[in-house]
Write an enzyme that holds these catalytic residues in place. Structure first.
Site, short mmCIF file in Angstrom:
data_model
loop_
_atom_site.label_atom_id
_atom_site.label_comp_id
_atom_site.label_asym_id
_atom_site.label_seq_id
_atom_site.Cartn_x
_atom_site.Cartn_y
_atom_site.Cartn_z
N HIS A 137 0.85 -1.18 0.00
CA HIS A 137 0.00 0.00 0.00
C HIS A 137 0.89 1.24 0.00
O HIS A 137 1.90 1.29 0.71
CB HIS A 137 -0.88 -0.02 1.25
CG HIS A 137 -1.66 1.24 1.47
ND1 HIS A 137 -1.39 2.12 2.50
CD2 HIS A 137 -2.70 1.78 0.78
CE1 HIS A 137 -2.23 3.13 2.45
NE2 HIS A 137 -3.03 2.95 1.41
N ASN A 138 0.53 2.24 -0.81
CA ASN A 138 1.34 3.46 -0.89
C ASN A 138 2.83 3.11 -0.96
O ASN A 138 3.64 3.57 -0.15
CB ASN A 138 1.06 4.36 0.30
CG ASN A 138 -0.30 5.02 0.24
OD1 ASN A 138 -0.99 4.93 -0.77
ND2 ASN A 138 -0.70 5.68 1.31
N GLU A 180 1.64 0.04 -5.53
CA GLU A 180 0.68 1.12 -5.72
C GLU A 180 1.39 2.42 -6.09
O GLU A 180 2.45 2.73 -5.55
CB GLU A 180 -0.15 1.33 -4.46
CG GLU A 180 -1.23 2.39 -4.64
CD GLU A 180 -2.02 2.65 -3.36
OE1 GLU A 180 -3.11 3.23 -3.47
OE2 GLU A 180 -1.55 2.29 -2.27
N ILE A 232 16.99 -7.48 33.97
CA ILE A 232 17.17 -8.91 33.76
C ILE A 232 16.15 -9.42 32.75
O ILE A 232 15.19 -8.74 32.41
CB ILE A 232 17.03 -9.69 35.08
CG1 ILE A 232 15.63 -9.47 35.66
CG2 ILE A 232 18.11 -9.30 36.07
CD1 ILE A 232 15.37 -10.29 36.92
N HIS A 243 1.54 11.31 -1.55
CA HIS A 243 0.27 11.12 -0.88
C HIS A 243 -0.46 12.45 -0.90
O HIS A 243 -0.12 13.36 -0.14
CB HIS A 243 0.51 10.62 0.55
CG HIS A 243 -0.65 9.89 1.13
ND1 HIS A 243 -1.05 10.04 2.43
CD2 HIS A 243 -1.52 9.00 0.58
CE1 HIS A 243 -2.09 9.27 2.67
NE2 HIS A 243 -2.40 8.63 1.56
N LYS A 280 -3.49 -1.99 -13.24
CA LYS A 280 -4.80 -1.95 -12.60
C LYS A 280 -5.24 -0.49 -12.54
O LYS A 280 -4.61 0.34 -11.87
CB LYS A 280 -4.75 -2.53 -11.19
CG LYS A 280 -6.05 -2.33 -10.40
CD LYS A 280 -5.85 -2.56 -8.93
CE LYS A 280 -7.06 -2.12 -8.11
NZ LYS A 280 -7.25 -0.65 -8.10
N ARG A 335 -8.97 -5.91 -3.95
CA ARG A 335 -7.80 -5.32 -3.28
C ARG A 335 -8.28 -4.67 -1.97
O ARG A 335 -9.25 -3.91 -1.98
CB ARG A 335 -7.14 -4.26 -4.17
CG ARG A 335 -5.95 -3.56 -3.51
CD ARG A 335 -5.31 -2.54 -4.46
NE ARG A 335 -4.18 -1.89 -3.83
CZ ARG A 335 -4.27 -0.77 -3.10
NH1 ARG A 335 -5.45 -0.18 -2.93
NH2 ARG A 335 -3.21 -0.23 -2.56
N LYS A 338 -8.81 2.41 -13.91
CA LYS A 338 -10.10 2.56 -14.55
C LYS A 338 -9.95 2.42 -16.06
O LYS A 338 -8.89 2.71 -16.63
CB LYS A 338 -10.72 3.91 -14.19
CG LYS A 338 -11.17 4.00 -12.74
CD LYS A 338 -11.79 5.32 -12.41
CE LYS A 338 -10.75 6.42 -12.24
NZ LYS A 338 -11.34 7.67 -11.71
N ASP A 378 13.57 -12.58 31.94
CA ASP A 378 12.86 -13.78 32.39
C ASP A 378 12.10 -14.33 31.19
O ASP A 378 10.88 -14.14 31.07
CB ASP A 378 11.89 -13.46 33.53
CG ASP A 378 12.59 -12.93 34.77
OD1 ASP A 378 13.75 -13.31 35.01
OD2 ASP A 378 11.98 -12.12 35.50
#
Length: 459
Positions: free
Chosen positions: A63-64, A93, A408, A108, A191, A313, A193, A410
């Site tokens: 994406h982007n 994209e 520490i 963007h 992809k 998508r 229109k 754990d």
């Protein structure tokens, strides 16, 4: 065992090496080597049937893709495309806007993200598209340009990509199903229109998928309808707003750009009934993650069936301005093929994406019968659950989470199963007090997986 004997020579000279044995240190080196990996190396290579229609595969998607950072002020760069493509991404994209000098730019829109030239993005795509895989790459276009600059875009795509660009139907016939990745090897698919061939008009009557900027403006006010009016009274809708009959959208398309769209025509989603009656396999719709989740919840069986023939998508919600991601497994479980993620953001979501697409060159055949996924496990034909047992032995040199002096470790090991709802599960070992250097658990975690074809394991 012969291929693993090389590990003996990683031993420092000692009695064990001279005797052809393995010391504790050597055994630890072996466990951390490629030969000791839990992942089967042969699965990284192409091993699935690639002759089925595109709609039968999950496709690694971004994406982007142009962004290296967040969606508001982040840097746009060709390097982002290089990194994604080398990582196995098969759908990138490009957000295109009018440039001040007649050259389209990528960024963007309506934000402070930097701009790069569209032609430079296409040049990068050509150079790196098939470094990681020979199978097709889909160029997903979010088009905000005027007709004149769209024509410039079309010229750049055609000239720069050359023979790599697919511009005609493979056999000259209108397809009843999408071609296979095998048939499209070495090809770039656009992809976008497309002008309807029967209209002969440059005007688009329907709007493509809503952009992130529009989604944020509308606060994700989305309208869904599982049922559509009769064909004769069909009234297109755009995000809950009716388009009056006879009134066309102001958006216009360049014929030169439209002509480059073959198998991935972007259309607005008008409901499953409309898709079943009138949808073409070459038409695909985009959904925000919130819309896709609602469809999966409310009409999941229809959504699964839709994906047996057509691509969809999915993209992150507009509120994710920090380039965070959603869980792709939720979308894969209902058959969504192109589940677009922000590749620049590390985390569990990208780990799941990498885990799936580290196999089989960025394409993954949906071996599960998706039409049966919505049923209870025991109701599915050929239902055979799988028992998964993971023995956790030990760990070495586990880093501190808290870097403060005197802190520490754990440690414990947590295993999570991601898949269809019935398979979601989590188990963990006990923790080892104050020992991150060489903790030993010797514990076994057990799971029952009902749909293993759609399950991923996270450790």
């Amino acid at each position: 065992m012969q291929q693993n004997c090389v590990n003996f020579y990683l031993e420092t000279p000692n009695k064990a090496k001279k005797q052809g044995a393995m010391s504790l240190d050597g055994f630890q080196i072996y466990l951390c080597s490629q030969e000791g990996s839990i992942f089967k190396p042969e699965l990284r290579e192409l091993h699935q049937d690639m002759s089925q229609p595109l709609s039968h595969y999950f496709i690694s998607s971004s994406h982007n893709t142009y962004l290296l950072e967040d969606q508001l002020r982040g840097q746009s760069s060709q390097e982002a495309y290089i990194q994604a493509l080398k990582r196995g991404c098969r759908c990138v994209e490009v957000d295109c806007w009018d440039g001040s000098d007649g050259e389209p730019v990528v960024y963007h829109g309506h934000t402070l993200t930097s701009k790069i030239l569209f032609r430079d993005v296409i040049s990068t795509l050509k150079e790196y598209a098939f470094k990681a895989s020979d199978f097709p790459v889909i160029l997903s276009l979010e088009n905000h340009c005027c007709v004149e600059q769209q024509t410039v875009m079309a010229k750049h795509i055609r000239v720069i990509c050359g023979d790599m660009l697919l511009t005609t139907l493979l056999n000259g016939q209108v397809p009843q199903q999408l071609p296979s990745p095998q048939e499209l090897k070495g090809k770039i698919l656009l992809k976008a229109k497309k002008i309807s061939g029967t209209e002969g008009s440059l005007d688009e009557t329907l709007t493509d998928d809503i952009s992130d900027e529009e989604e944020m403006t509308n606060h994700e006010a989305e309208s869904l309808s599982a049922e559509e009016p009769p064909a004769g009274d069909f009234e297109p809708r755009w995000e809950g707003h009716s388009i009056p009959h006879g009134q066309k959208s102001k958006a216009k398309l360049s014929k030169e750009l439209s002509d480059l769209v073959v198998y991935c025509k972007s259309v607005h989603f008008h409901g499953f009934e409309y898709a079943r009656s009138y949808g073409k396999c070459s038409e695909m719709s985009s959904f925000s993650e919130s819309k896709a989740k609602r469809l999966a919840k409310d009409t999941g069986t229809d959504f699964v069936q839709y994906h047996t023939r057509q691509l969809s998508r999915i993209y992150p919600a507009g509120r994710r301005t920090d380039s965070s991601n959603y869980n792709p497994q939720d979308m894969w479980s209902v058959g969504c093929q192109i589940v677009a993620l922000n590749f620049q953001t590390a985390g569990l979501e990208m780990d799941l994406n990498d885990g799936l697409f580290a196999q089989n060159a960025g394409w993954w055949l949906r071996t599960a019968t998706l039409s049966s996924v919505r049923r209870k496990p025991e109701e599915r034909p050929g239902y055979t659950p799988m028992r998964l047992s993971i023995q956790v032995i030990s760990g070495q040199q586990i880093p501190k989470v808290n870097q403060k002096e005197g802190s520490i470790v754990d440690p414990l090991v947590r295993v999570e199963i991601y898949g269809v709802p019935q398979d979601q599960a989590k188990e963990e070992t006990s923790h080892i007090n104050n020992n991150g250097f060489n903790p030993v658990w010797n514990e076994t975690l057990n799971f029952v997986i009902h749909t293993p074809e759609l399950a991923l394991v996270s450790l």
